[in-house]
Design an enzyme around this catalytic site. Structure first.
Site, mmCIF file in Angstrom:
data_model
loop_
_atom_site.group_PDB
_atom_site.id
_atom_site.type_symbol
_atom_site.label_atom_id
_atom_site.label_comp_id
_atom_site.label_asym_id
_atom_site.label_seq_id
_atom_site.Cartn_x
_atom_site.Cartn_y
_atom_site.Cartn_z
ATOM 1 N N ARG A 235 0.843 -1.192 0.000
ATOM 2 C CA ARG A 235 0.000 0.000 0.000
ATOM 3 C C ARG A 235 0.879 1.242 0.000
ATOM 4 O O ARG A 235 1.862 1.328 0.728
ATOM 5 C CB ARG A 235 -0.931 0.015 1.215
ATOM 6 N N ASP A 259 4.659 -0.319 -6.886
ATOM 7 C CA ASP A 259 3.436 -0.694 -7.589
ATOM 8 C C ASP A 259 2.233 0.026 -6.992
ATOM 9 O O ASP A 259 1.111 -0.167 -7.430
ATOM 10 C CB ASP A 259 3.223 -2.212 -7.505
ATOM 11 N N GLU A 264 -2.654 7.287 -5.201
ATOM 12 C CA GLU A 264 -2.939 6.612 -6.462
ATOM 13 C C GLU A 264 -4.409 6.648 -6.872
ATOM 14 O O GLU A 264 -4.736 6.592 -8.057
ATOM 15 C CB GLU A 264 -2.484 5.155 -6.402
ATOM 16 N N HIS A 295 -0.337 -0.201 -9.855
ATOM 17 C CA HIS A 295 -0.998 -1.194 -9.006
ATOM 18 C C HIS A 295 -1.478 -2.370 -9.843
ATOM 19 O O HIS A 295 -2.654 -2.774 -9.797
ATOM 20 C CB HIS A 295 -2.163 -0.577 -8.229
#
Length: 321
Positions: A235, A259, A264, A295
């Site tokens: 996260r 990622d 985001e 992600h």
């Protein structure tokens, strides 16, 4: 029985359709993320299947949810940090998740990013773009079996990550709240500070909670080796983005594979004009020693099938029982 599935993307549709056919249950497919604005599309359903990014709002959302007769929020991912669990408990809403849809998928993406950063592929690309093809002494690499990999969090994904690095000959150390016997053959358990200070590659695999938010900030980055590579497959808010940028710009650490980012939800899974992207993202993306993916570490055929099937099974079994 009828279920509404939100945030459905094209690769998921065949699996939703097959599950619906196999179980004789209608599944309404909605491409937009769930929010108060489109909750009405779940009318006559027993529950909703969702995944990040979704904006489930405050108390009014959950009250509206139960007033519509909805009973279940089935999250098609491991993390449920975007769901207000206190409100769900208050209103009797049952929340399920998919804790292990394909740990290997995320572990492989973390390893891929780490190896690319270790071998300085981004920096070579930047050099080559300027017509520089000589052996730059600053770009010499190490080999993975010479290194120590430190894991923070040793759940399903962390465990698979440990196995991959150990298979390549790296020393793997890990900090986890509990001691898991099943990983003793591939990791050495240690404390958080030892992982931060001793590791050449530090990989995050812990859930986002009030205790873990911002767990990698300026003090932790300052303790890391100057050749350290930080990998975050978990996260974004585990990491203080401003502190990370400062550490990268000052060469306090060597690189980062991300990622997930703290902000985001504002732009991942969307088409956004480049000039409207957040300044911190543009700063990070411009660095040759940083790899950002939107992600998508989970995005394999195996993982997508499992996320859909297990996510729907969770709702189906509770309603049947």
């Amino acid at each position: 029985m009828k279920i509404a599935a939100y945030s459905v993307f094209p690769a998921e549709k065949p699996y939703f359709e097959q599950w619906s056919k196999d179980h004789h249950v209608e599944v309404k497919l909605i491409s937009a993320p769930l929010s108060s604005a489109n909750l009405a599309e779940a009318a006559d359903c027993v529950g909703v299947s969702v995944q990040p990014p979704s904006t489930l709002g405050g108390a009014d959302f959950y009250q509206q949810f139960t007033q519509m007769g909805l009973k279940y929020i089935g999250v098609r991912s491991a993390g449920v940090d975007f769901v207000n669990l206190a409100e769900c408990q208050k209103h009797g809403i049952k929340v399920t998740n998919v804790p292990a849809y394909s740990p290997r998928a995320i572990a492989e993406m973390g390893l891929t990013q780490a190896l690319a950063l270790l071998r300085k592929l981004g920096e070579y690309r930047a050099e080559m773009a300027q017509g520089k093809f000589n052996l730059n002494p600053h770009l010499i690499s190490n080999e993975i079996y010479n290194l120590t990999v430190g894991l923070i969090g040793l759940g399903h994904i962390g465990g698979e990550t440990a196995r991959l690095y150990r298979a390549l000959g790296a020393k793997v150390i890990a900090y986890n709240r509990s001691h898991k016997v099943e990983y003793e053959s591939v990791v050495e358990y240690t404390d958080f500070d030892s992982v931060i200070t001793q590791s050449d590659i530090i990989s995050l695999h812990t859930p986002l909670t009030s205790a873990t938010e911002g767990m990698i900030g300026a003090p932790e980055l300052h303790k890391m080796k100057d050749n350290a590579i930080l990998i975050n497959m978990s996260r974004g808010r585990l990491v203080d983005t401003a502190a990370l940028i400062a550490a990268l710009e000052s060469h306090q650490i060597a690189g980062a594979g991300l990622d997930t980012l703290a902000n985001e939800a504002a732009f991942f899974r969307k088409d956004v004009p480049v000039d409207q992207l957040p300044a911190d993202y543009r700063t990070l993306a411009a660095m040759p020693n940083v790899i950002i993916t939107p992600h998508v570490a989970f995005y394999t055929t195996t993982a997508i099938k499992n996320m859909v099937n297990i996510g729907l099974d969770n709702i189906y079994q509770q309603e049947k029982n």
